[in-house]
Scaffold this motif. Structure first.
Motif, PDB file in Angstrom:
ATOM      1  N   UNK A   1       0.793  -1.221   0.000  1.00 12.02           N
ATOM      2  CA  UNK A   1       0.000   0.000   0.000  1.00 12.02           C
ATOM      3  C   UNK A   1       0.830   1.277   0.000  1.00 12.02           C
ATOM      4  N   UNK A   2       1.714   1.427   0.944  1.00  9.55           N
ATOM      5  CA  UNK A   2       2.433   2.701   0.972  1.00  9.55           C
ATOM      6  C   UNK A   2       3.920   2.554   0.666  1.00  9.55           C
TER       7      UNK A   2
ATOM      8  N   UNK B   1       7.862  11.298   5.357  1.00 12.60           N
ATOM      9  CA  UNK B   1       7.133  10.284   4.587  1.00 12.60           C
ATOM     10  C   UNK B   1       6.680   9.155   5.509  1.00 12.60           C
ATOM     11  N   UNK B   2       7.563   8.776   6.416  1.00 12.81           N
ATOM     12  CA  UNK B   2       7.241   7.692   7.333  1.00 12.81           C
ATOM     13  C   UNK B   2       6.074   8.079   8.248  1.00 12.81           C
ATOM     14  N   UNK B   3       6.089   9.343   8.688  1.00 14.29           N
ATOM     15  CA  UNK B   3       5.005   9.815   9.567  1.00 14.29           C
ATOM     16  C   UNK B   3       3.658   9.789   8.865  1.00 14.29           C
ATOM     17  N   UNK B   4       3.699  10.065   7.562  1.00 17.86           N
ATOM     18  CA  UNK B   4       2.450  10.178   6.806  1.00 17.86           C
ATOM     19  C   UNK B   4       1.897   8.810   6.390  1.00 17.86           C
ATOM     20  N   UNK B   5       2.703   7.750   6.609  1.00 18.91           N
ATOM     21  CA  UNK B   5       2.245   6.426   6.197  1.00 18.91           C
ATOM     22  C   UNK B   5       0.963   6.068   6.920  1.00 18.91           C
ATOM     23  N   UNK B   6      -0.025   5.737   6.163  1.00 20.62           N
ATOM     24  CA  UNK B   6      -1.323   5.483   6.766  1.00 20.62           C
ATOM     25  C   UNK B   6      -1.568   4.023   7.099  1.00 20.62           C
ATOM     26  N   UNK B   7      -0.585   3.170   6.868  1.00 26.00           N
ATOM     27  CA  UNK B   7      -0.856   1.743   7.017  1.00 26.00           C
ATOM     28  C   UNK B   7      -1.704   1.273   5.859  1.00 26.00           C
ATOM     29  N   UNK B   8      -2.125   0.032   5.908  1.00 23.11           N
ATOM     30  CA  UNK B   8      -2.866  -0.470   4.748  1.00 23.11           C
ATOM     31  C   UNK B   8      -4.345  -0.111   4.832  1.00 23.11           C
TER      32      UNK B   8
ATOM     33  N   UNK C   1      -0.913   0.078  -9.355  1.00 23.83           N
ATOM     34  CA  UNK C   1      -0.431   1.314  -9.973  1.00 23.83           C
ATOM     35  C   UNK C   1      -0.819   2.533  -9.133  1.00 23.83           C
ATOM     36  N   UNK C   2      -2.027   2.519  -8.613  1.00 23.90           N
ATOM     37  CA  UNK C   2      -2.456   3.665  -7.786  1.00 23.90           C
ATOM     38  C   UNK C   2      -1.541   3.815  -6.577  1.00 23.90           C
ATOM     39  N   UNK C   3      -1.181   2.688  -5.963  1.00 23.90           N
ATOM     40  CA  UNK C   3      -0.316   2.766  -4.784  1.00 23.90           C
ATOM     41  C   UNK C   3       1.135   3.079  -5.149  1.00 23.90           C
ATOM     42  N   UNK C   4       1.543   2.630  -6.324  1.00 21.33           N
ATOM     43  CA  UNK C   4       2.879   2.984  -6.821  1.00 21.33           C
ATOM     44  C   UNK C   4       2.981   4.506  -6.985  1.00 21.33           C
ATOM     45  N   UNK C   5       1.953   5.108  -7.571  1.00 20.68           N
ATOM     46  CA  UNK C   5       2.001   6.568  -7.779  1.00 20.68           C
ATOM     47  C   UNK C   5       1.759   7.342  -6.493  1.00 20.68           C
ATOM     48  N   UNK C   6       1.130   6.704  -5.532  1.00 19.36           N
ATOM     49  CA  UNK C   6       1.007   7.343  -4.214  1.00 19.36           C
ATOM     50  C   UNK C   6       2.405   7.467  -3.589  1.00 19.36           C
ATOM     51  N   UNK C   7       3.174   6.400  -3.714  1.00 18.57           N
ATOM     52  CA  UNK C   7       4.555   6.411  -3.213  1.00 18.57           C
ATOM     53  C   UNK C   7       5.398   7.404  -4.017  1.00 18.57           C
ATOM     54  N   UNK C   8       5.202   7.367  -5.318  1.00 20.44           N
ATOM     55  CA  UNK C   8       5.926   8.277  -6.224  1.00 20.44           C
ATOM     56  C   UNK C   8       5.687   9.724  -5.798  1.00 20.44           C
ATOM     57  N   UNK C   9       4.422  10.073  -5.539  1.00 17.85           N
ATOM     58  CA  UNK C   9       4.061  11.448  -5.162  1.00 17.85           C
ATOM     59  C   UNK C   9       4.668  11.816  -3.810  1.00 17.85           C
ATOM     60  N   UNK C  10       4.722  10.839  -2.891  1.00 18.37           N
ATOM     61  CA  UNK C  10       5.282  11.122  -1.564  1.00 18.37           C
ATOM     62  C   UNK C  10       6.748  11.521  -1.686  1.00 18.37           C
ATOM     63  N   UNK C  11       7.506  10.775  -2.509  1.00 17.45           N
ATOM     64  CA  UNK C  11       8.916  11.133  -2.681  1.00 17.45           C
ATOM     65  C   UNK C  11       9.077  12.429  -3.468  1.00 17.45           C
ATOM     66  N   UNK C  12       8.248  12.581  -4.503  1.00 19.23           N
ATOM     67  CA  UNK C  12       8.371  13.754  -5.372  1.00 19.23           C
ATOM     68  C   UNK C  12       7.987  15.047  -4.657  1.00 19.23           C
TER      69      UNK C  12
END
Lengths: 68, 454
Positions: B259-260, B447-454, B428-439
């Motif tokens: 997920x994240x 980023x770790x703080x914002x992780x919402x879990x699954x 793909x949606x979760x891949x781009x969620x991760x992509x956006x977090x780094x970008x």
């Protein structure tokens, strides 16, 4: 024990001067910044020192062989 | 370059992704800074550098790096760029040496412990006495090492960022896919070797098309690969349609997304199909035995039986973790619309010679620049990229709504969601969620703080 012959490949030497770090009493650099040795042949007990100098030469310009 | 991208470009919750992220030079430049300079990236396989002095010329993002084994047998990843004027100190694909002498001005670096205290240290510069008066501090001008490196059962990964979470934390449950990639057909980890000759070629596509394809796109198979399936060479295997239009009901192999963390696979951790039947009965028998050994070993080691299908480790390494094929592909960015792809094939390190030979031929026919299945995919990636660069096309986002709201938490993995139906764009949606977090430019801590879990 066989003595050791040292030869400098003058065209290869680039003046790294690493040989001076190893054996400053044996190696020097001339006015063209090319390595020269203090003698052509050395006693066997200096073989390790001379081979270390050859090993440390990035240009592989130091050739150590057995004396005749 | 911009420091971050407009968050409106990607909207994973609603399945909307702007085409800009596939064609924009600004976005691409930011990816190099925020993703490729920070993420764990695949470098090579340990079997490519078995002896002291061995090196493999690899790549991280757009940059050349040397995977080396020093005189003590330790592995290093070093930036292949001279500290003096930036020249590549090594221009060979692979080989054996302890000295990397720059061909420009002769600055010399070494991985020989008798010459240097740190692998890649500068141990000689021409005219050191006459030109530098022996005052240049050579200890400060060595080749740049990566900040972190890990050897995961023979798979070498590295990152430039000292703050990047540990490899275990970064991969999470996806490690089971990596374990399978690193394991032989009997499930023993660290018992594979890379076939000689990494295939490298360039395509006119954005790098994310490659990653996304293997990440979880089961949707494209029946359409894109119907012709190779029809002649029995495609990814559908025995279940595949034998002629156009003869689509059977998709198998319930599920689809897993972390997920994240952004990784994903087209099959779940709990699902695995056995090894196939071959024309040669000896091969069928051999691999049936290996499968039984694998089942026993994985059960004993408490490893899930699945995680074998195509998958992607965020951001740019994709793999087939099963044996048929067992391969990996890295999508190296070149520009927003150009990618250099590198493909490795991995085989058991103790295969009978005739079986290894059979696998090599089959792998090459399947994947790589001449592989029939890969060619289908490359057509799509190239044309999709090209048709998305136009002024009008760029105004309209892509649709990622397949399977929206249809995923549920994995029963096997605690950091993944699964889709029971194999066709979904959840991965793909979760891949781009991760992509956006780094970008976004956020720190790893943020980023770790914002992780919402699954």
């Amino acid at each position: 024990m066989t003595g050791v012959r040292v030869e400098i490949v003058r065209s290869a030497c680039a003046g790294y001067a690493n040989c001076l770090d190893v054996a400053p009493e044996i190696f020097d650099l001339d006015e063209h910044d090319v390595a020269v040795v203090s003698a052509g042949e050395f006693p066997a007990e200096q073989r390790q020192l001379l081979e270390d100098a050859a090993h440390r030469c990035p240009a592989k310009a130091i050739i150590v062989t057995d004396a005749d | 370059m911009t420091d971050s991208v407009d968050p409106l470009m990607v909207d994973p919750d609603n399945g909307i992704i702007s085409r800009e992220i596939f064609v924009s030079q600004d976005v691409f430049d930011t990816e190099l800074e925020q993703i490729f300079a920070r993420a764990w990236l695949f470098i090579g396989h340990e079997s490519q550098i078995p002896e002291p002095g061995d090196f493999f010329n690899s790549r991280m993002g757009t940059e050349s790096v040397l995977l080396t084994r020093d005189s003590e047998g330790e592995i290093h990843v070093l930036l292949n760029s001279c500290r003096h004027r930036g020249m590549k100190v090594c221009r060979y694909d692979e080989g054996n040496t302890h000295d990397f002498v720059c061909p420009y001005h002769g600055w010399s670096y070494s991985t020989d412990g008798t010459l240097v205290s740190v692998a890649g240290e500068l141990f000689g510069v021409p005219h050191y006495r006459a030109g530098y008066d022996r005052k240049l501090d050579r200890s400060q001008w060595g080749l740049i090492p990566t900040a972190q490196m890990v050897n995961h059962h023979g798979l070498i990964f590295a990152t430039w960022d000292p703050d990047t979470p540990s490899f275990d934390e970064y991969t999470g449950g996806f490690r089971f896919w990596l374990d399978n990639l690193a394991a032989n057909t009997a499930g023993e980890r660290g018992r594979v070797k890379a076939l000689r000759g990494v295939q490298k070629w360039r395509i006119k596509a954005n790098w994310k098309f490659v990653s996304e394809n293997f990440l979880g796109d089961n949707y494209h198979g029946p359409t894109s690969h119907s012709s190779v399936d029809a002649v029995g060479l495609g990814p559908g295997g025995k279940e595949a349609p034998t002629r156009h239009g003869d689509n059977k009901k998709p198998r319930s192999i599920g689809s897993t997304s972390f997920f994240d963390l952004g990784h994903g696979g087209v099959t779940t951790a709990g699902y695995a199909w056995g090894y196939p039947e071959f024309e040669d009965e000896n091969m069928t028998t051999y691999f049936q035995q290996r499968w039984q050994q694998r089942e026993q070993r994985l059960e004993a080691e408490d490893r899930p039986i699945g995680g074998l299908g195509p998958s992607t480790m965020f951001p740019s390494m994709s793999l087939h973790a099963g044996a048929f094929p067992r391969a990996l592909i890295v999508a190296h960015p070149v520009g927003p619309t150009e990618t250099e792809v590198w493909r490795w094939f991995l085989v058991d390190d103790d295969l009978p010679e005739d079986i290894e030979s059979w696998l090599r031929r089959w792998y090459l026919r399947y994947s790589g620049p001449a592989g029939l299945v890969e060619q289908d995919d490359m057509e799509n990636w190239d044309y999709a990229t090209d048709a998305s660069t136009g002024t009008i096309a760029r105004r309209y986002p892509y649709n990622y709504q397949l399977g929206l709201g249809m995923a549920s938490p994995s029963e096997v993995l605690d950091d993944a969601v699964e889709s029971s139906y194999l066709m979904t764009e959840e991965n793909a949606r979760n891949y781009y969620r991760r992509w956006a977090a780094l970008m976004s430019g956020a720190s790893w801590a943020e980023i770790d703080q914002a992780r919402g879990g699954k």
